[in-house]
Write a protein that holds these residues in place. Structure first.
Motif, PDB file in Angstrom:
ATOM      1  N   THR A 192      39.258  39.238 -14.339  1.00 30.97           N
ATOM      2  CA  THR A 192      40.328  39.905 -15.077  1.00 30.97           C
ATOM      3  C   THR A 192      41.527  40.051 -14.150  1.00 30.97           C
ATOM      4  OG1 THR A 192      38.765  41.176 -16.416  1.00 30.97           O
ATOM      5  CG2 THR A 192      41.012  41.995 -16.301  1.00 30.97           C
ATOM      6  N   VAL A 193      42.699  39.618 -14.611  1.00 31.07           N
ATOM      7  CA  VAL A 193      43.927  39.712 -13.816  1.00 31.07           C
ATOM      8  C   VAL A 193      44.915  40.588 -14.574  1.00 31.07           C
ATOM      9  CG1 VAL A 193      45.873  38.446 -12.823  1.00 31.07           C
ATOM     10  CG2 VAL A 193      43.569  37.466 -12.734  1.00 31.07           C
ATOM     11  N   VAL A 194      45.399  41.613 -13.904  1.00 38.14           N
ATOM     12  CA  VAL A 194      46.400  42.532 -14.471  1.00 38.14           C
ATOM     13  C   VAL A 194      47.641  42.466 -13.594  1.00 38.14           C
ATOM     14  CG1 VAL A 194      46.914  44.911 -15.124  1.00 38.14           C
ATOM     15  CG2 VAL A 194      44.565  44.055 -15.316  1.00 38.14           C
ATOM     16  N   ALA A 195      48.803  42.381 -14.214  1.00 38.75           N
ATOM     17  CA  ALA A 195      50.051  42.331 -13.450  1.00 38.75           C
ATOM     18  C   ALA A 195      51.173  42.973 -14.249  1.00 38.75           C
ATOM     19  CB  ALA A 195      50.404  40.888 -13.105  1.00 38.75           C
ATOM     20  N   ASN A 196      52.236  43.364 -13.574  1.00 37.08           N
ATOM     21  CA  ASN A 196      53.438  43.887 -14.217  1.00 37.08           C
ATOM     22  C   ASN A 196      54.521  42.819 -14.198  1.00 37.08           C
ATOM     23  OD1 ASN A 196      52.398  46.410 -14.789  1.00 37.08           O
ATOM     24  ND2 ASN A 196      53.030  47.263 -12.811  1.00 37.08           N
ATOM     25  N   MET A 197      55.253  42.746 -15.305  1.00 35.04           N
ATOM     26  CA  MET A 197      56.352  41.778 -15.378  1.00 35.04           C
ATOM     27  C   MET A 197      57.561  42.427 -16.029  1.00 35.04           C
ATOM     28  SD  MET A 197      54.478  38.209 -16.498  1.00 35.04           S
ATOM     29  CE  MET A 197      56.012  37.316 -16.322  1.00 35.04           C
TER      30      MET A 197
END
Length: 398
Positions: free
Chosen positions: A300-305
């Motif tokens: 699972t990859v979580v990031a802010n953009m």
């Protein structure tokens, strides 16, 4: 007569009815006789049939569901690990006991057995489910139609059953099964000698590949030494890396793989159709296995953009094929207080990424404005419906 007399002494109500069939202990007659009768008494709730002094107790059909697991070795350890990872830990109060349970599965008994005995007892109806290698199912099941593969890829116990011959001597230039079969050396008087523990699959394979003059010797373990000792010309054995074969001057040849094997979940078709609760238990176990095994290859990859809208952020993400996830990215607004006002100028994105593509995916996220990237392993990925469950129902005609 002591067995019958003892039984009647324990059940006096039956003694009078059957005493007429018992000869006097003082009788010296040599006449042979046959006695057959049923005894129902306090020592057993099941009918006892006595034929010529032999006792046959027919117990009532069991209600428990029985799961057979390997009792020793790497396969046993890996099987217990898989069950534990699927929240189905086996509870064994005493390591010397052959029976245990899984608290999460009601009315299920776990029986630790040798792999070949698991298959035999599935065929005999003494077990309902089992986890063993596909090689064992194929060798000892021998194509029995009652054996059903519920899950054929449990992702451990990988090996292959392979034919191996020496690198030297008359075999030096032999590189395929076809070439081996065409060698003029093999005659009825001097057949090819093969050492193997697979006495069903080995002969079947060589016969199907045109080798008519073959004699087999059975052996378990250390087969690689047989050609060097002069007691065999070739071997049929399980191979993992192939290192042991090379170290003993043996080689695998083209077309010589009998079977690719790994751990499988196998069941008795008759039990699945007739034993109460078994289909439901099988469905749950299969769902857990499928969900866990599917998750093994994903992060699972979580990031802010930063972005102007969820749609605009989604467009950027979907422009990179490796960031599409399972069905697509999840995009949610991240609210911040700026100059006294609450605004959503960042968006949190969540995707699933294959482990093999993790670093490449992180680089692509950064390239399109991703930051604060968090990565965590997945435990389960549940589908709407497990494909293998549909396949099982089809095999059962349901």
């Amino acid at each position: 007569m002591s067995l019958i007399q003892t039984s009647l002494q324990q059940c006096p109500a039956s003694a009078t009815a059957f005493s007429q069939f018992l000869p006097s202990p003082l009788s010296h007659s040599s006449t042979k006789f046959s006695v057959r009768f049923n005894v129902s008494c306090c020592i057993s709730s099941s009918p006892v049939t006595i034929v010529n002094g032999n006792v046959d107790v027919k117990s009532a059909d069991r209600n428990e569901i029985r799961l057979g697991l390997p009792s020793k070795g790497r396969m046993a350890t890996d099987t217990l690990d898989l069950l534990k990872d699927c929240q189905l830990s086996v509870r064994q109060l005493n390591p010397r006991q052959y029976v245990a349970d899984i608290p999460q599965l009601s009315n299920v008994e776990v029986w630790f057995q040798r792999p070949k005995d698991i298959v035999r007892k599935l065929v005999a109806g003494d077990l309902d489910l089992g986890i063993v290698g596909l090689d064992i199912v194929s060798e000892f099941g021998q194509g029995n139609e009652d054996l059903v593969l519920v899950h054929d890829e449990l992702a451990y116990g990988d090996c292959r059953l392979s034919l191996a011959i020496p690198k030297y001597g008359i075999f030096e230039k032999i590189n395929s099964v076809k070439e081996l079969a065409q060698m003029p050396q093999w005659t009825a008087e001097k057949p090819l000698r093969v050492a193997t523990g697979f006495t069903y699959l080995g002969p079947k394979f060589l016969k199907e590949n045109g080798l008519e003059h073959v004699v087999f010797s059975t052996a378990d373990g250390a087969l690689e030494a047989a050609p060097a000792m002069g007691i065999a010309d070739a071997i049929v054995d399980l191979v993992s890396s192939g290192t042991t074969l090379k170290e003993n001057n043996l080689k695998e040849i083209e077309g010589g793989v009998l079977l690719e094997s790994q751990a499988v979940l196998v069941a008795s078709k008759k039990s699945l159709l007739e034993r109460k609760g078994l289909l439901d238990i099988t469905h749950e176990v299969l769902e857990r296995f499928e969900a866990h095994l599917r998750a093994l290859g994903q992060f699972t990859v979580v990031a802010n953009m930063r972005g102007s809208s969820a749609e605009e952020v989604s467009e950027r993400i979907l422009s990179q094929p490796s960031l599409a996830g399972l069905q697509g990215p999840t995009v949610s607004p991240v609210f911040r207080k700026i100059d006294g006002r609450v605004k959503a100028d960042y968006y949190a994105i969540v995707i699933c990424v294959p482990k093999k593509q993790l670093y490449k995916s992180v680089q692509q996220l950064r390239a399109i404005g991703g930051s604060g990237v968090l990565v965590s392993p997945l435990t389960y990925i549940f589908d709407e419906e497990t494909p293998r469950w549909r396949e099982l129902l089809s095999k059962l005609g349901l």
